[in-house]
Every structure is written in C-alpha cells, then in structure tokens.
Design a protein around this motif. Structure first.
Motif, mmCIF file in Angstrom:
data_model
loop_
_atom_site.group_PDB
_atom_site.id
_atom_site.type_symbol
_atom_site.label_atom_id
_atom_site.label_comp_id
_atom_site.label_asym_id
_atom_site.label_seq_id
_atom_site.Cartn_x
_atom_site.Cartn_y
_atom_site.Cartn_z
ATOM 1 N N ARG A 120 0.824 -1.209 0.000
ATOM 2 C CA ARG A 120 0.000 0.000 0.000
ATOM 3 C C ARG A 120 0.857 1.258 0.000
ATOM 4 O O ARG A 120 0.457 2.294 -0.547
ATOM 5 C CB ARG A 120 -0.967 -0.014 1.179
ATOM 6 N N TYR A 122 3.296 1.685 -1.722
ATOM 7 C CA TYR A 122 3.620 1.937 -3.128
ATOM 8 C C TYR A 122 2.388 2.382 -3.910
ATOM 9 O O TYR A 122 2.405 2.408 -5.134
ATOM 10 C CB TYR A 122 4.222 0.684 -3.764
ATOM 11 N N GLY A 123 1.303 2.686 -3.202
ATOM 12 C CA GLY A 123 0.122 3.212 -3.877
ATOM 13 C C GLY A 123 -0.828 2.146 -4.383
ATOM 14 O O GLY A 123 -1.778 2.443 -5.103
ATOM 15 N N ILE A 124 -0.580 0.893 -4.020
ATOM 16 C CA ILE A 124 -1.431 -0.200 -4.485
ATOM 17 C C ILE A 124 -2.706 -0.245 -3.619
ATOM 18 O O ILE A 124 -2.653 -0.005 -2.416
ATOM 19 C CB ILE A 124 -0.652 -1.533 -4.398
ATOM 20 N N SER A 125 -3.846 -0.564 -4.246
ATOM 21 C CA SER A 125 -5.120 -0.554 -3.514
ATOM 22 C C SER A 125 -5.174 -1.677 -2.488
ATOM 23 O O SER A 125 -4.397 -2.627 -2.541
ATOM 24 C CB SER A 125 -6.276 -0.735 -4.495
#
Ligand SMILES: Nc1ncnc2c1ncn2[C@@H]1O[C@H](COP(=O)(O)OP(=O)(O)OP(=O)(O)O)[C@@H](O)[C@H]1O
Ligand SMILES: [Mg+2]
Lengths: 331, 251
Positions: A120, A122-125
C-alpha cells in the motif's frame, strides 16, 4: 510475476559513473574521514543476477544504499531503470526494491500485515495489496505462519519475509544486501532457488555477498570490491580464466610453513605464493602436472613433512588475491 | 490526496500496534486515573480552594497539559526501536511521503492523548467538575496541538541521536524546566516575581494558563487565543523540522 517479462538483450538497468561517498566519524577529539566508496563504475544488464563480492567494510552496503536513494552520493552519477538517481530519486524508488543487510521486519507485526502495508505504501489498492500478499506468502512458503508475529519466526523464515517485502510491488530491480548471511546450508540453497526464480520472472537482481561459492554459483556477473573500489568485473568464468595456470595447495605443519615458503618462493616455476593460516601454502604455477613432482622433491629434500598436496583450478579467491594481494578468506 | 492517504496508512498501523499491546493500554488509562484519585484530594487544602470542584478546575487542566507534554516527549523511544529494526529504512525506500511518516505517528499520539483526556474529564465530572462543552473542545484542541508538537520534536530528536541512551537524558533535561516553569502542578500565582518573569518565556506556561481559563469558563481571557497561537506555531515548526529528519536520516 512481472508484468513486463522479457527484456531486450543488453538493455542497461543500472549504470553508475564515479559514484563516491565518504563518511566523517568522530573518534574522541579527532574526526576521521572514511572513503567508503571511491569512484564506482558499474553496468548491470536487465535480467541478470549481478553480484557484489567483497570483504567486510569494502563499501558494498554503502554503494547499495546510495543506489536505493537512502544516502546521497558525494559525487558521480547513476541511472537506475532509466531514472536519474540524483535528479529523480522519487522515480527510482518506484522502480526498485531494497532488502537491507540488517533486516527490516517489526517483531509485533505479522508477515501478512507487513506485506499488505508495504504494497500500500507503493500506492497499491487494499484489495490488490491483499491479493499480492497472499501470493507472495505462498511463493516464499510462508503461508503456514503468515498470521503469526514476526518475532516467532526463525532466521531463515524472517529473511524470506524481508525478501518478499522487497519485491511485493514487482520492481524492475531488487537490491539484496547479503540475502544468505546467517542461513544454514539448506536454507541458503533454497534462497538461491528463490533468487533464480526472481530472475526467471524478469527481475534484475543485485546481490552482495562475501561467499565465494555464492558469487560463483548464483551470479551471472560479478564485481569484486575492495576498499571502496571495484577491482575486477566480469562473469565468474571469465575472471577465473584471466588467471592463467593452476594452483597447487600443499598442506604443512604451521611450524614448517615458514621454511617451506622461503624454499619454494625461490623456485622459478612458482609465480606467486600465499600462506594458509591453518598451515600450508597455495602456489600459483603455470602447469600443475609438471610442478607437483618438483615441489615434492624440493620439500622432501629439505626434510620437511608434507601432509597433503592438491591441484586446483583458480577460484574467485585467487582472483581476489591477484587483484589485491590479500585473500578474501582472511580479510 | 497522497499525503492524506499515506498518513492514514501509517496512523492505522501505529494505532493497531498500540492497541495490540494490552500493557500499554492499561498503563495509559491507569496512570492518569491514579493522579486524579490519589493526588487531587491533597489539592483543596493546598490550594486553599473553597470546594473540591474549584480545586479540580485548577488541577485537571494542569494534569492534562502535563500528560500531553510527557506523552509526546517520550514517543521517540518507540521510534528508535523501529529505527533499529530497520522499519524506518524500509519505509524510506518506498515513495511514501516523508511528512506522512511523521504525521501518521504523531496523530496516533494525539489520539491516544485525547482518549486519556476524555477519561480524566469524565471522572472529574463525577467529582463535580463542571465545564462548558465548547470550552472543553477548545481545551482539547490545545492539548492536541501540544501533543503534536512534543511528539514531533521527540521523533525528530530520536532520528538525530539514534540511541535511547542519548534520548532519555535529553528529554528529561527539556521536560524538567518546562514542567517547573509552567505552573502545571501548582499555579504560578503563588510564585515570586522573578519566577513568574522566567515563566513568561515558557510557551507551555501560556498553554496552561489558557487551558485553565477555558476550564474556568473564561473563554474571552486573552491567554486562550495567545496560548493557542503560540502552541500552533510551535507545533507547525516542530512538524516541519521533524519531517525533514525523516527525509534525510542516515541509518
Ligand atoms: N554511517 C556511517 N558512518 C561512518 N562510517 C560508515 C558509515 N557507514 C559505513 N561506514 C564505513 O564505510 C565503510 C564501508 O562500509 P560498508 O557497510 O559499505 O561495507 P560492506 O562492504 O557492506 O561491509 P560488510 O560486508 O561488513 O557488510 C566501512 O569502513 C564503514 O565503517
Ligand atoms: Mg554490508
């Protein structure tokens, strides 16, 4: 696992020029400057396992930490996966993974929690992060204890969690700082397989090690580092081939080693020799088959007792010895 | 927004880890309650207050500010443990906002302080303390800002010194004069002139005065807005400085 599997051959993933870093440390009233990294040039191709081999304090970790944007270089440049290290560290961070030498998991968290959070960051949902965590846990054989606190893991299990954390966002390059230090032989072999799997998935893997056999068996190409400088670079085979001739290792008592050294150093067919701590000598000769009988005669003639005699092809340690005048095993 | 999302992620993790530790939760609730039950009864005679409720009006705001200062100042220890475990370094190789690494942690500290504050206020209500809800919320804002500042400073210093051995004496040295010169435990109204003069330079002294005014229902007292402004400015500066330490810390 990687979205962009195959690479074009020869595509450069890491390019560094003149990378430098000094540390100032205070010992009492004096300040001393340690030149940890002194102008490192490297070219690492896409999809290879690149090894950084060197003794303690050679500057391996410092180089890695510079490439991972953790410390700023004093000089030089680097391009990593197409992003400029100095101008665009944010973009470098998005494209790389980094697994520190000293570990990075929190005792009170579970492997699954760490993996989901890391993804998360790293911007992952959230749902995608959970899916990836489950997959990574399976890939690294961690499913069984995924929901146990990290402090309950064995050293090898914990190392696997850390490596899984380093690649959860599917980076193009992953830096692994001594991934196998402290592991038993079986866990090391497993770790090698896992690192090879990363390469098969299309990742470029940059590892550091001070194990000769690891550099030899695992790495496609290596750079040998000493005192902050790269002293040799190439495939393990090429590096060893550069050293012509054979190595004859003779086993002697520690007490008689000194005398034998004087004796044999004078022989014209011995190009160089090294004493072994446990007693004995390593002799670099042009041709082992002809040298062995002459060595035997010489040692026997002087009345010294020989415990063993072996013929070797040059090892990476011999490469290191040739380049630095020291043995990696001793330093 | 990336900053908000990142801050939320860090906040969630930190809160989760805090709640997982039952000892910490117990201590966090138990300690202030002890102050209230065992120390406060001495106050009515000591402060010469007409009623117990009057004594609480002076003591409770002081206790809350004390908790905010100390709760914040000692958060750095947890960060040093994280630093040593490599957790901070692992965060710093990700693209996560450096400000979020700080804010997520500091907001966790603010929330846990506010929970303590609410517990104490509710208990004090049982002892006949009466305070208007609007004044109370403003007082909580003051406490939140103090905790934000002290925890941010503590994190920043922790990243600089990197060892518990250095952090402990440093924080104690800061906390002691701050405590003595703020009139937290006893109002400085009792102090001689020179002591009051020095205390004017202690921002926490303004914060305590402001909080006491709010508990006394005197919202128009100048010390309220002055205290809030001083602490807000310091909190912003502390957060800015500490976030920079997260961005540049080595090892
Ligand atoms: N933060 C620092 N401050 C001062 N000196 C440092 C710092 N980090 C590294 N050094 C010094 O820089 C040199 C290189 O250290 P580095 O950690 O890069 O070596 P290394 O090759 O990774 O060694 P090892 O195999 O032991 O991990 C050493 O002499 C070390 O003491
Ligand atoms: Mg190292």
């Amino acid at each position: 696992m990687m979205a962009d599997g195959g690479h074009e051959r020869g595509e450069v993933m890491i390019e560094t020029r003149g990378l430098r870093k000094s540390f100032r440390s205070r010992a009492g009233r004096e300040t001393k400057t340690v030149d940890a990294v002194r102008g490192v040039d490297l070219d690492v191709a896409a999809g290879e396992i690149f090894g950084f081999l060197g003794p303690n304090g050679a500057g391996k970790t410092t180089t890695l930490r510079m490439l991972a944007t953790l410390i700023e270089p004093d000089g030089g440049q680097a391009t990593i996966a197409g992003a400029d290290l100095r101008k665009d560290p944010g973009e470098v961070r998005r494209r790389i993974g980094y697994v520190a030498q000293g570990g990075s998991t929190w005792d009170e968290s579970t492997a699954r929690e760490e993996l989901v959070l890391q993804a998360r960051l790293y911007g992952i949902s959230k749902t995608e992060a959970q899916r990836r965590a489950t997959r990574a846990l399976a890939a690294f054989q961690l499913t069984e204890f995924a929901d146990r606190k990290c402090k309950t893991y064995s050293g090898g299990q914990r190392r696997r969690v850390e490596i899984a954390l380093g690649i959860i966002h599917e980076p193009k390059i992953v830096f692994l700082d001594e991934p196998t230090t402290g592991l038993d032989p079986q866990s090391r072999a497993h770790m090698w397989d896992e690192i090879r799997r990363l390469r098969a998935d299309g990742m470029t893997v940059f590892i550091t090690t001070h194990y000769l056999d690891e550099a030899d068996a695992l790495c496609d190409r290596i750079a040998i580092m000493d005192h902050g400088e790269v002293v040799a670079e190439g495939t393990p085979t090429d590096l060893k081939r550069e050293i012509s001739g054979d190595v004859v290792q003779v086993g002697l008592d520690v007490a008689t080693t000194g005398e034998a050294e004087k004796l044999l150093a004078a022989e014209e067919y011995v190009s160089r020799l090294e004493t072994l701590e446990e007693g004995g000598l390593r002799l670099f000769v042009d041709e082992g088959a002809t040298a062995i009988p002459r060595i035997l005669r010489r040692v026997d003639g002087a009345g010294l007792e020989l415990r063993s005699i072996e013929l070797h092809r040059p090892s990476l340690d011999d490469v290191f010895l040739t380049k630095t005048g020291r043995s990696l095993r001793e330093s | 927004m990336k900053l908000a999302r990142d801050t939320w992620l860090i906040f969630q993790r930190q809160l989760h880890l805090l709640l997982r530790n039952p000892v910490w939760v117990f201590v966090g609730v138990f300690q202030p309650v002890m102050y209230l039950l065992l120390f406060a009864p001495l106050l009515k005679p000591a402060l010469n207050a007409p009623t117990q409720a009057e004594a609480y009006k002076i003591f409770v705001p002081g206790l809350l500010v004390l908790l905010a200062i100390f709760g914040g100042l000692f958060q750095g220890f947890g960060l040093i443990a994280e630093l040593r475990a490599g957790v901070i370094e692992r965060s710093r190789v990700t693209p996560v906002s450096r400000l979020a690494l700080l804010l997520g942690r500091s907001l966790r500290d603010v929330v846990s302080l506010l929970v303590q504050a609410v517990i104490i206020t509710l208990l004090a209500l049982l002892f006949d303390l009466r305070v208007f809800i609007g004044d109370l919320l403003l007082a909580y804002l003051m406490l939140a800002l103090i905790a934000l500042m002290t925890s941010a400073v503590s994190y920043g210093v922790a990243l600089k010194v990197k060892s518990e051995d250095a952090l402990a004496p440093l924080m104690n040295t800061v906390a002691q004069p701050v405590l003595l010169l703020s009139g937290i435990l006893l109002p400085l109204a009792f102090a001689p002139g020179w002591l009051q003069g020095i205390a004017r330079w202690n921002p926490f002294s303004w914060a305590v005065d402001g909080t006491r005014a709010l508990f006394a229902g005197d919202i128009s007292n100048d010390r309220v807005w002055q205290g809030l402004t001083i602490i807000a400015v310091l909190a912003a500066a502390g957060v800015y400085w500490a976030a920079r330490q997260f961005a540049r810390s080595v090892r």
